[in-house]
Design a protein around this motif. Structure first.
Motif, PDB file in Angstrom:
ATOM      1  N   TYR A  37      17.356  24.532  17.651  1.00  0.00           N
ATOM      2  CA  TYR A  37      16.198  25.190  17.024  1.00  0.00           C
ATOM      3  C   TYR A  37      16.421  25.237  15.511  1.00  0.00           C
ATOM      4  O   TYR A  37      17.563  25.193  15.041  1.00  0.00           O
ATOM      5  N   TYR A  38      15.312  25.309  14.803  1.00  0.00           N
ATOM      6  CA  TYR A  38      15.366  25.323  13.339  1.00  0.00           C
ATOM      7  C   TYR A  38      14.567  26.530  12.834  1.00  0.00           C
ATOM      8  O   TYR A  38      13.383  26.670  13.153  1.00  0.00           O
ATOM      9  N   VAL A  39      15.233  27.404  12.076  1.00  0.00           N
ATOM     10  CA  VAL A  39      14.593  28.603  11.527  1.00  0.00           C
ATOM     11  C   VAL A  39      14.420  28.416  10.021  1.00  0.00           C
ATOM     12  O   VAL A  39      15.387  28.119   9.310  1.00  0.00           O
ATOM     13  N   ILE A  40      13.185  28.557   9.541  1.00  0.00           N
ATOM     14  CA  ILE A  40      12.907  28.451   8.114  1.00  0.00           C
ATOM     15  C   ILE A  40      12.421  29.811   7.594  1.00  0.00           C
ATOM     16  O   ILE A  40      11.518  30.410   8.182  1.00  0.00           O
ATOM     17  N   ILE A  41      13.049  30.301   6.521  1.00  0.00           N
ATOM     18  CA  ILE A  41      12.670  31.573   5.906  1.00  0.00           C
ATOM     19  C   ILE A  41      12.130  31.267   4.513  1.00  0.00           C
ATOM     20  O   ILE A  41      12.780  30.555   3.731  1.00  0.00           O
ATOM     21  N   ALA A  42      10.953  31.792   4.187  1.00  0.00           N
ATOM     22  CA  ALA A  42      10.346  31.533   2.883  1.00  0.00           C
ATOM     23  C   ALA A  42       9.902  32.848   2.244  1.00  0.00           C
ATOM     24  O   ALA A  42       9.376  33.733   2.918  1.00  0.00           O
ATOM     25  N   ALA A  43      10.145  32.930   0.932  1.00  0.00           N
ATOM     26  CA  ALA A  43       9.698  34.113   0.172  1.00  0.00           C
ATOM     27  C   ALA A  43       8.934  33.638  -1.055  1.00  0.00           C
ATOM     28  O   ALA A  43       7.914  32.956  -0.912  1.00  0.00           O
ATOM     29  N   HIS A  44       9.452  33.927  -2.260  1.00  0.00           N
ATOM     30  CA  HIS A  44       8.717  33.570  -3.470  1.00  0.00           C
ATOM     31  C   HIS A  44       9.472  32.604  -4.374  1.00  0.00           C
ATOM     32  O   HIS A  44       9.138  32.477  -5.554  1.00  0.00           O
ATOM     33  N   LYS A  45      10.495  31.923  -3.833  1.00  0.00           N
ATOM     34  CA  LYS A  45      11.207  30.898  -4.591  1.00  0.00           C
ATOM     35  C   LYS A  45      11.046  29.549  -3.885  1.00  0.00           C
ATOM     36  O   LYS A  45      11.095  29.469  -2.653  1.00  0.00           O
ATOM     37  N   TYR A  46      10.863  28.490  -4.691  1.00  0.00           N
ATOM     38  CA  TYR A  46      10.723  27.152  -4.124  1.00  0.00           C
ATOM     39  C   TYR A  46      12.088  26.471  -3.992  1.00  0.00           C
ATOM     40  O   TYR A  46      12.318  25.680  -3.090  1.00  0.00           O
ATOM     41  N   GLY A  47      12.988  26.778  -4.902  1.00  0.00           N
ATOM     42  CA  GLY A  47      14.334  26.224  -4.841  1.00  0.00           C
ATOM     43  C   GLY A  47      14.510  24.981  -5.681  1.00  0.00           C
ATOM     44  O   GLY A  47      13.559  24.451  -6.269  1.00  0.00           O
TER      45      GLY A  47
END
Length: 349
Positions: free
Chosen positions: A60-70
């Motif tokens: 499984y793949y978990v992606i977490i996103a907030a307010h930075k693109y990286g």
């Protein structure tokens, strides 16, 4: 069997370090294996290969996103988005967790450049197009990741990992190994057959190429007796290849040497020829002998009345293969024109 699933956790790092720790903690509490790329430099191409391998092996793949693109790759997308796209391309089940718009967030953890904010929003839209949940705090993220993973493991079961000592005597394993062994044996036989076919095909192609070169290199003078003429015309320059191409179509059934002479005359551009021996019969006999020696033609197998004193020739198996290949090449290159009544010797009705 007690399976453990490998779960790849992806996000930007510095702004989500605490949140990542919570997600990893949730995975460990469930008894599964979290995988994170904190220890690798994303800008290193060798490390990207390691990341790809880890995603390939993950359940499984978990992606977490907030307010930075990286940080951005040479392709113009962030390494986090590059990981996400790769996981999707490999059909690894993706679970997305996006920070809620109403959640409070530190200004120093937000993108300020308009272009990067736009890239981030586009990436979030991509994440939201699949299974996604929204979170406002690290504790809420911890809980939502646990729940989402449990649901996914039930609805989308994956291969996972098990201890070797728990499967060595498993009836399911023995059955699967037997099936795979039988399947492997069948595939080996298919591969062997295909290899033999490939060897035979290459041998045929090599022989056809050799025969083609022999035909092309052997020159011939083509004498033709036109209808109403008093003598043979000036000889035309030809080759044994041209002669074979001239006579082969009508040899697919069978043909007589006299009519073969007419086919040769027509091929070399002379339509109106005398009925008897339009090309010297001794020349035709010589060419037929040459083509027979190359196994391209053979005496016809068809039965004829005893009263029929004609000789009949037809294509051999090798001759059929060669003319078929020559016609295919000509058709592919557009070298065969539709014949008209003028160049076939026929008259319009």
């Amino acid at each position: 069997m007690d399976k453990k699933f490998q779960i790849f956790v992806s996000s930007t790092y510095e702004d989500l370090k605490v949140e990542r720790d919570q997600v990893i903690k949730a995975i460990l509490e469930m008894g599964h294996i979290p995988v994170g790329m904190e220890m690798f430099s994303a800008a290193d191409e060798e490390q990207w290969k390691i990341i790809q391998r880890q995603i390939d092996e993950s359940d499984y793949y978990v992606i977490i996103a907030a307010h930075k693109y990286g940080s951005v790759t040479a392709d113009g997308i962030s390494y986090t988005e590059k990981e996400y796209d790769y996981a999707v391309s490999k059909s690894v089940p993706v679970l997305g967790f996006v920070l809620a718009d109403t959640a409070s967030w530190s200004a120093d953890k937000m993108e300020t450049a308009p272009e990067r904010r736009q890239s981030l929003e586009l990436f979030k839209s991509k994440i939201k197009s699949r299974l996604v949940d929204f979170w406002s705090s690290k504790d809420e993220l911890h809980a939502k990741v646990s729940i989402a993973l449990m649901k996914s493991m039930q609805t989308t079961p994956r291969v996972g990992w098990v201890r070797s000592d728990t499967v060595s005597n498993s009836p399911e394993l023995v059955k699967e190994l037997t099936r795979l062994s039988q399947e492997n044996a069948g595939l080996r036989e298919q591969v062997k057959e295909l290899e033999q076919q490939d060897i035979s095909r290459k041998a045929e192609e090599t022989q056809s190429e050799k025969t083609f070169e022999i035909l092309r290199k052997n020159k011939a003078k083509i004498y033709i007796f036109e209808n109403g003429a008093t003598d043979w015309s000036e000889p035309k320059d030809g080759t044994l290849l041209g002669i074979f191409q001239a006579i082969a179509p009508n040899l697919m059934v069978e043909n007589t040497p006299e009519k073969i002479g007419g086919d040769i005359a027509l091929y070399y551009g002379v339509v109106n020829v005398r009925a008897y021996a339009p090309v010297p019969t001794n020349h035709v006999s010589h060419w037929l002998a040459d083509l027979s020696a190359l196994n391209l033609i053979k005496p016809s197998d068809k039965k004829h009345p005893v009263s029929d004193k004609n000789d009949y020739w037809s294509l051999s198996f090798e001759g059929e293969n060669l003319i078929r290949e020559l016609r295919r090449i000509q058709l592919e290159k557009g070298l065969i024109d539709q014949e008209s009544p003028e160049n076939t010797g026929e008259k319009e009705s």
